[in-house]
Design an enzyme around this catalytic site. Structure first.
Site, PDB file in Angstrom:
ATOM      1  N   THR A  99       0.865  -1.182   0.000  1.00 60.75           N
ATOM      2  CA  THR A  99       0.000   0.000   0.000  1.00 60.75           C
ATOM      3  C   THR A  99       0.900   1.230   0.000  1.00 60.75           C
ATOM      4  O   THR A  99       1.646   1.455   0.949  1.00 60.75           O
ATOM      5  CB  THR A  99      -0.926   0.008   1.230  1.00 60.75           C
ATOM      6  OG1 THR A  99      -1.805  -1.118   1.147  1.00 60.75           O
ATOM      7  CG2 THR A  99      -1.761   1.272   1.294  1.00 60.75           C
ATOM      8  N   LYS A 174      -7.649   1.615  -2.575  1.00 61.55           N
ATOM      9  CA  LYS A 174      -7.275   1.198  -1.223  1.00 61.55           C
ATOM     10  C   LYS A 174      -7.405   2.377  -0.254  1.00 61.55           C
ATOM     11  O   LYS A 174      -7.826   2.208   0.894  1.00 61.55           O
ATOM     12  CB  LYS A 174      -5.845   0.651  -1.231  1.00 61.55           C
ATOM     13  CG  LYS A 174      -5.297   0.183   0.122  1.00 61.55           C
ATOM     14  CD  LYS A 174      -5.927  -1.099   0.611  1.00 61.55           C
ATOM     15  CE  LYS A 174      -5.562  -1.449   2.038  1.00 61.55           C
ATOM     16  NZ  LYS A 174      -4.276  -2.138   2.184  1.00 61.55           N
TER      17      LYS A 174
END
Lengths: 295, 295
Positions: A99, A174
């Protein structure tokens, strides 16, 4: 397909079982991990070869999968002196499960393109349990043809895999996830804090409320440990703070104000400062409990 | 059972269909509504009798059901000069579906007890749609024997009915619900605001995220209208602000700080001030959109 060689960079909580699923599926694995002890442990559990640098792990690999901590780690394993881009072959595919910021995805995509390497950003959700069970949700950004190529590779650990848009769109999706979770968890924590102080039977309260408009995955899956004041059951505060910082930086670039996300990120920093960086994200309740009563 | 006479006080968005379900189930209905036109309309749809005051509606009733706006309205229809307590007979049962403070529930319970009238506080969730479909979730506080007596009466409009504890526990459970929803909706609004600015396909984003840890009833049921910037699909801001004020007052009494609930309540007040009091609670997204960009 299975005669492909995969370099797997980063055997953390997520990467360790993900690389394991790939080895079990019959791919040839070349792994790298910062701490070599963990790589050694992985080799005891699965078949493959371990390498002392990302460059050596990526050497001759058809697909290079990265699953590390944050932007800095990503750029180091990719572009550092021993980075994978120093050996990655033209025509190979890089899949990044870290991420990161959207700009890190763009930066790495461009460096890959200069070497005729394909790149997709593909952050995951589902947590460590999802990685262990091979049930991750993957949100990917990149070219359609690259996405298509990546899909069968990720099958051993993916429950769902969605092409969200161009490079960076996986990361931005995300971010939407983490922003939604931040406000939701603080609301849940405040609700439970209130209910506990009111002396309600919180198991009963949640069994009623989880049937209606206040219901959420977090309510259903975290209330029992929250009631017990246990916070070692999921995604850690350290990681959430890292992710929310990325969200807030990206939001600033987009000219978007996220006031409650910013507030909850501050709460997570307070939890870190009190020594709770490894607690799970529902520890917002513990923070509320430790607050002084209002004046 | 069905030979009971029920007084129904308050034919608003919720009470109108609820009283209708009771009439259809065969109970004898004596209704009261502040605006007599609406009571007249109800009489065209259902069978029963309409009365000009709560006192006259409650006269000789076995069960008196109240579903009005707030504490003030409740105390007026109950204890005002034409209030239902002036005629309610000893041994009757008062069921209050209004969302009120816990102290209003205690106050009314005590007044009822002085006249040997039974009382339960029984706020509902499920919204107007739940009322129309007879699928409300009811959270009740009061004595076990009173709860037991109320249960078959509410069956025509209840999907679930739970005894939460003593007088006031129904109201406090409803407060937990609203507190959870406030933070959750702001998180969802910030996530969607971010995603829309990033240029993501929000339908696709939500279809992915609703499979995972960010998922919620609100996400699943409100994202489509939020994407369209439509805010006339659910519980109104005016009512949510009223409920959150009750939550914050109760929290203060309990010595509990609810920082994000307080913040979201301010946002709802801003929406009201801009003329959006009748918009639904997901209009937190519209408020974010109307904000100036950060400095």
């Amino acid at each position: 397909m299975k005669d492909q060689t995969i370099a797997f960079i980063g055997l953390g909580n997520m990467g360790y079982p993900m690389a394991g699923h790939l080895a079990n599926a019959g791919f040839t694995l070349q792994v790298y991990n910062r701490s070599s002890e963990k790589a050694q442990r992985w080799l005891n559990d699965y078949s493959g070869s371990s390498h002392p640098t990302p460059a050596e792990a990526a050497n001759k690999a058809d697909v290079i999968i990265i699953c590390v901590g944050a932007d800095k780690d990503l750029l180091e394993v990719a572009c550092g002196p021993q980075g994978l881009l120093s050996t990655a072959k033209a025509g190979s595919l890089v899949i990044d499960h870290t991420t990161t910021s959207a700009s890190a995805a763009h930066e790495l995509a461009e460096l890959c393109q200069q070497q005729s390497i394909q790149f997709i950003d593909a952050p995951v959700s589902g947590g460590q349990q999802g990685a262990i069970n091979g049930q991750l949700t993957i949100m990917a950004g990149g070219k359609g043809s690259d996405i298509k190529r990546a899909k069968p590779v990720m099958k051993p650990y993916a429950k769902a895999f969605t092409h969200m848009g161009d490079i960076g769109a996986g990361q931005q999706t995300k971010m939407v996830n983490q922003i939604c979770v931040a406000g939701l968890l603080q609301g849940l924590a405040e609700g439970m804090h209130f209910g506990q102080h009111a002396g309600l039977d919180m198991e009963k309260v949640i069994s009623v409320l989880s049937q209606g408009a206040a219901s959420s995955w977090q309510m259903v899956n975290r209330h029992q440990t929250m009631i017990k004041d246990e916070y070692n059951h999921g995604f850690a505060v350290d990681w959430m703070h890292k992710d929310l910082d990325i969200c807030l930086m990206e939001a600033e670039k987009l000219g978007v104000e996220l006031p409650v996300t910013r507030q909850v990120d501050k709460y997570y920093q307070q939890i870190q400062a009190s020594g709770g960086g490894r607690w799970d994200t529902s520890s917002l309740l513990k923070r509320l409990k430790s607050e002084k009563e209002p004046k």
